[in-house]
Design a protein around this motif. Sequence first.
Motif, PDB file in Angstrom:
ATOM      1  N   LEU A 250     -56.331  50.980  35.219  1.00 43.39           N
ATOM      2  CA  LEU A 250     -55.325  51.051  36.265  1.00 43.39           C
ATOM      3  C   LEU A 250     -54.003  50.422  35.847  1.00 43.39           C
ATOM      4  O   LEU A 250     -53.348  49.771  36.653  1.00 43.39           O
ATOM      5  N   GLY A 251     -53.653  50.541  34.599  1.00 46.45           N
ATOM      6  CA  GLY A 251     -52.395  49.977  34.144  1.00 46.45           C
ATOM      7  C   GLY A 251     -52.431  48.475  33.946  1.00 46.45           C
ATOM      8  O   GLY A 251     -51.428  47.844  33.655  1.00 46.45           O
ATOM      9  N   PHE A 252     -53.623  47.892  34.089  1.00 40.88           N
ATOM     10  CA  PHE A 252     -53.813  46.469  33.861  1.00 40.88           C
ATOM     11  C   PHE A 252     -53.467  46.137  32.406  1.00 40.88           C
ATOM     12  O   PHE A 252     -52.897  45.097  32.104  1.00 40.88           O
ATOM     13  N   VAL A 253     -53.817  47.060  31.496  1.00 39.34           N
ATOM     14  CA  VAL A 253     -53.379  46.969  30.103  1.00 39.34           C
ATOM     15  C   VAL A 253     -52.138  47.843  29.995  1.00 39.34           C
ATOM     16  O   VAL A 253     -52.173  49.009  30.371  1.00 39.34           O
ATOM     17  N   PRO A 254     -51.005  47.309  29.510  1.00 39.55           N
ATOM     18  CA  PRO A 254     -49.755  48.073  29.536  1.00 39.55           C
ATOM     19  C   PRO A 254     -49.827  49.346  28.694  1.00 39.55           C
ATOM     20  O   PRO A 254     -50.592  49.417  27.718  1.00 39.55           O
ATOM     21  N   ASP A 255     -49.044  50.339  29.081  1.00 41.74           N
ATOM     22  CA  ASP A 255     -49.060  51.589  28.314  1.00 41.74           C
ATOM     23  C   ASP A 255     -48.157  51.505  27.087  1.00 41.74           C
ATOM     24  O   ASP A 255     -47.882  52.504  26.436  1.00 41.74           O
TER      25      ASP A 255
END
Lengths: 305, 290
Positions: A250-255
């Motif tokens: 869920l975007g917790f790890v940056p793209d």
Amino acid sequence: MQVTRKRGLHAGGAARKRDQSAWRGLPFVLPYLPFLILFGILPAIYALSLAFTTSKGKFIGLKNFTTTANDYRFGPAFEHVFLYTSVWLIALIVFVVGLALMLHSRASKATSTFRFLYYIPGALAGAASVLVWLFMLDPAVSPARFLLEHVFGSTLFVQAIAPGHLPFIFAMIAFWTGAGGWIVVLYGALNTIPPDLEEAARIDGAGAWTIALRLKLPMIRKWIAYMGILSFATGTQLFVEPQLVNQASLGFVPDTWSANQLAYQLAFRYGKFNEAAAVSVDLLLIGLIAAVLIVTRTGLFRKED
Amino acid sequence: MRLTARSLRFVILALFAVFFVVPMIWLFLAPTKSDGALVTSNPFAFGSFHHIAQAWDHIDAYSSHLYRRWISNSLLYAGSATAIVLATAVPAGYGLAFGTFRGRKLVLTVTLIVMIMPASALVLPIFLELNSLKLIGNVLSVILPFAFYPFGVYIAYIYYSTTMPRDVLDAARIDGCGEWTTFRHIALPLAKPVIALVLFFSFVADWNNFFLPFAVLAKSTQYPIQVGLSDLLSSTPSFNPAAGGGGQSVNIFRPELALATLLAIVPVLIVFMMSQRALVRGLLGGGVKG
């Protein structure tokens, strides 16, 4: 009949022969050349030209490089990638070399089974291997639930993929899919060592350890160097793994976790093609240097007759 | 003493085997269970075949047979690109091995460097190039870059220059064979092992490629299976709670995702098992000098 023809050929004149040989074989290579140029050489040149210009085509020197290097995401992205690559390289060199030597020290039916088992995950490159490991890291369903919970203290999937774990997780995925292939390669290289040498060492009283470390290891040094340089270059290009983890978290790890992702986002989300080109030139350069090192230094690839 | 060293060696080898194999076993078993059973039952318990069928129905129903579309896309991209690779790389390898044309060494060196350079280093530059040619979103922007496979050229080159005696070719020429006839009737029939090797490596590389199609394709109906899997992942509520409602309605849960992953590697696994021998021999023969 043949003799006269042969003589005729010799009498054909040195000039014509030289002229002919300047073209010999070229027609066979011609269909391949457009591909080499269009997808091997031109993209690199085009990226270079974009990297040194503005979107209007004005030459601005290194400006795109300095702008991107000062981007707040640039430093972390390269840090992530280098940390991941170092972990992976160490794992590869220690375990792959160790396992290859262990397998080679006593060849039997069992060792060929082991080699085959190690090799199987190689079929799962790309997104498939990442998905498998997302399952393995999900404490709810993982067969290694006990390890995850009690050794790493992760009871939830988001804890298992905490940012600090990621370089190690990606290194493990890469090791899982790639190590088997390298073990096969190194095992094969070990097989080219003449058995007499090993026999002689044994007669001189050398034990299995000494033979492995003092005799065999130095003889496969070139292959280890090749594996190391190639893996270093591949490692810096990391993209699929963080991209999928970004989607799964869920975007917790940056793209923009890896350098290639940053370049991709600059181009896709922001339309900054020139800056994207600058980052991809940085990465291209790393790959290129590694490739040139392998070709010129290890001597593993023949390019002459 | 000796015995302990030997058993230590075996224990280490076995531990690594567990590491490599356990995820595969889990993957094979996961689709036999329901999502709930995956959480509660033993990870290595077998569920039932009924669940596999059910999971497949769910995958197949996803966005009206989109999964089948992804698989056939992958077959199309990898298949057509590999066909072009075979048609260009085998003659090119031959031409580089026996040719004397000017620039031969340059072509060979550039091929070698591009081959060793990680393929993903060129993806963004290729994207930028295709973008300027307005080819983004076109399936050709996947197939054509896939059709450039320098490793295939190198394998063919090594094979011809190490296994084919120059005398045979000279004899053919002396007997009046033209360049093309020599290749067609002598070099090509000898290239069978090389064709198998190039076919395998090129097909697998294309099948597993994620980054390039991800970057250049726009519509999910154009995706190859690898990119499709990431699309499915986003619809699985256990990994993406935002898809919770969506997950319920599209019925994509962990067993479905596991089955989708498994089916995606079946083609590779089949080729992999079949060519294991040629592969190992090729990996070793390929790079070694002399």
